[in-house]
Design an enzyme around this catalytic site. Structure first.
Site, PDB file in Angstrom:
ATOM      1  CG  HIS A 168      -2.016  -0.754   1.051  1.00 38.14           C
ATOM      2  ND1 HIS A 168      -3.181  -0.811   0.727  1.00 38.14           N
ATOM      3  CD2 HIS A 168      -1.910  -1.853   0.770  1.00 38.14           C
ATOM      4  CE1 HIS A 168      -3.696  -1.911   0.785  1.00 38.14           C
ATOM      5  NE2 HIS A 168      -3.226  -2.804   0.883  1.00 38.14           N
ATOM      6  CG  ASP A 376      -0.592   9.041   0.940  1.00 35.50           C
ATOM      7  OD1 ASP A 376      -0.600   8.073   1.241  1.00 35.50           O
ATOM      8  OD2 ASP A 376      -0.642   9.693   1.588  1.00 35.50           O
TER       9      ASP A 376
END
Ligand code: G6P
Length: 481
Positions: A168, A376
């Site tokens: 992720h 991110d």
């Protein structure tokens, strides 16, 4: 009974077994923390299956059998961590070594051999706790950096079922990865999977580059990677959200009620919203400084806008998280002290979590969504902000180019979060943007969110895992050691 590679079926309808460090049952009343839990839950809600991992609790002697409970089509199997595992596996190697390294923060990444050993041991223990629940035709899908060696452990225990891994977070370039002691062992353990998925092409490129340069590997067509005597498939699977579901949340009575309360409290002022876990990767100090610059360079906003910064606590036992919180508190205090009037305070800084329903109402009420991480993997807040907007009068997303989401959401105002004046200018542009332009930017992003939603993410990963496992089913190959 655990299936061997040849017994494992790849037929449609295999049970999905999801493994992640944190398991957040749908029944949990508290807000979901982080994109992973929301994504996994949404994916499993459609297909059903098992979700196995840490309960979030720490106990002196964790039971060797996981606690089980079912809700809708999902069976949750959870296990506690011991205080030492919590400290060395979760706070330590996962969140003080891998997390900063994977977010390009080599300066914050601390390597401790004992913690690394505990990380490996916890992966082994978790694998052995899941083992009795596995069936031969399960599809096993392991998530995130806490569990990289998980498949290697399962393979050692004789599991031949298809196993996929999805990261992720970002994967940094090889030059950063090699700074991690034992990086070769860690990367090698990824070759016990059949499929390794990343959020973006950039992460895939970094992986392939590492394999070529550091592992003398071979890169084939269609994402095949051969190294350490194994071939795996690698690809980008950008995670989505359930856009329709999130849009509908913003219309629920609770969301509407909270939105009205917020609107009443800000009178007729514009709200700029940020929602981020307290984490140095989110770029919060730079964001606050950019907001200060907005007030400095565009004085028209003084008394006219609010920055609503919602920053739930996160990983509070990791020292760097305490430091970033102190910095954010200091900066918002400074900016408020500098610009506030008796009837207006520019920044509302809130250090607590709200549930997604309330957040959807806040997003709908906000003229600008500010998502400016320094790095991110994807960033689901960017997607949720867009999904929650009123189609007739949507707000504008200001998005960091360093969020994985920027690769899909190119109709946002894309900024470099290190360039504070550029961020301040983009906020100003968002505040002034004419309705037509807001609508056309929003429509393009919303259409894309619906097309590439969470169900598509689940289906495309599972399909790729099924075909990778069928294609890579070579009996002479044994699992990576
Ligand atoms: C990120 C990570 C997830 C993690 C989440 C919340 O999204 O990729 O793996 O679950 O943050 O962090 P926490 O440490 O509270 O689980």
């Amino acid at each position: 009974m655990v299936g061997s590679k040849t017994q494992a079926t790849t037929k449609r309808g295999s049970r999905l077994v999801v493994v992640s460090n944190r398991v957040t049952p749908v029944t949990a009343r508290k807000a979901l923390a982080g994109g992973l839990a929301a994504g996994v839950l949404a994916a499993l809600r459609d297909s059903g299956g098992i979700w196995f991992g840490w309960s979030g609790a720490v106990s002196e002697r964790p039971a060797s059998e996981p606690a089980a409970h079912s809700h809708d089509k999902i069976t949750y199997l959870t296990t506690d961590l011991s205080p030492r595992e919590f400290e060395e596996y979760y706070n330590g190697f996962s969140n003080r070594t891998l997390w900063p390294l994977f977010h390009y923060r080599l300066d914050l990444s601390v390597f401790d051999r004992v913690q690394y050993e505990t990380y490996l041991r916890v992966n082994r223990h978790l694998a052995s706790r899941l083992l009795p629940y596995l069936e031969s035709d399960d599809l096993i899908w392991v998530h995130d950096y806490h569990l990289i060696p998980f498949a290697e452990e399962l393979r050692k225990m004789g599991v031949g079922a298809p196993i996929g891994f999805f990261l992720h977070t970002p994967l940094p370039p090889a030059d950063l990865l090699v700074a991690l002691p034992r990086h070769d062992k860690l990367l090698r353990s990824l070759f016990a999977y059949d499929l390794v998925g990343f959020q973006t092409d950039n992460d895939v490129r970094n992986f392939r580059d590492y394999i070529q340069r550091e592992a003398n590997g071979r890169l084939g067509e269609d994402g095949l990677c051969t190294a350490f005597g194994r071939t795996i498939r690698v690809g980008a699977f950008p995670i989505g959200i359930d856009a329709d579901d999130f849009a509908a949340l913003a219309d629920t009575p609770e969301a509407v009620r909270q939105r009205r309360i917020l609107e009443k409290s800000v009178v007729a002022r514009d709200v700029i919203i940020g929602v981020d876990r307290t984490d140095y990767s989110k770029g919060l100090p730079s964001r606050l400084k950019a907001f200060e610059l907005l007030l400095e360079n565009y004085p028209v906003n003084r008394g006219r806008v609010h920055l609503l910064q919602i920053t739930p606590p996160s990983r509070e036992h990791v020292p760097e998280y305490g430091e970033i919180l102190a910095e954010i508190e200091g900066l918002s205090g400074h900016i408020n002290g500098r610009f506030a009037e008796f009837d207006w305070v520019p920044i509302r800084f809130i250090h607590k979590a709200y549930n997604r329903r309330i957040l959807s109402g806040f997003f709908r009420a906000s003229r600008v969504g500010l998502v400016t991480p320094l790095r991110d993997g994807m960033n689901m807040v960017a997607k949720e902000y867009v999904a929650a907007q009123d189609p007739d009068d949507p707000g504008v997303l200001v998005l960091s180019r360093f969020a994985g989401a920027a690769r899909q959401m190119d109709r946002a105002l894309i900024v470099n979060p290190y360039d504070l004046s550029q961020v301040a200018d983009a906020i100003q542009e968002a505040l002034e943007m004419p309705l037509d332009e807001r609508r056309s930017r929003w429509r393009a992003m919303m259409d894309d969110l619906k097309r590439n939603d969470i169900e598509r993410w689940r289906a495309s990963f599972v399909e790729a895992l099924q075909s990778a496992s069928a294609e890579l089913d070579r009996p002479e190959e044994t699992a990576a050691e």
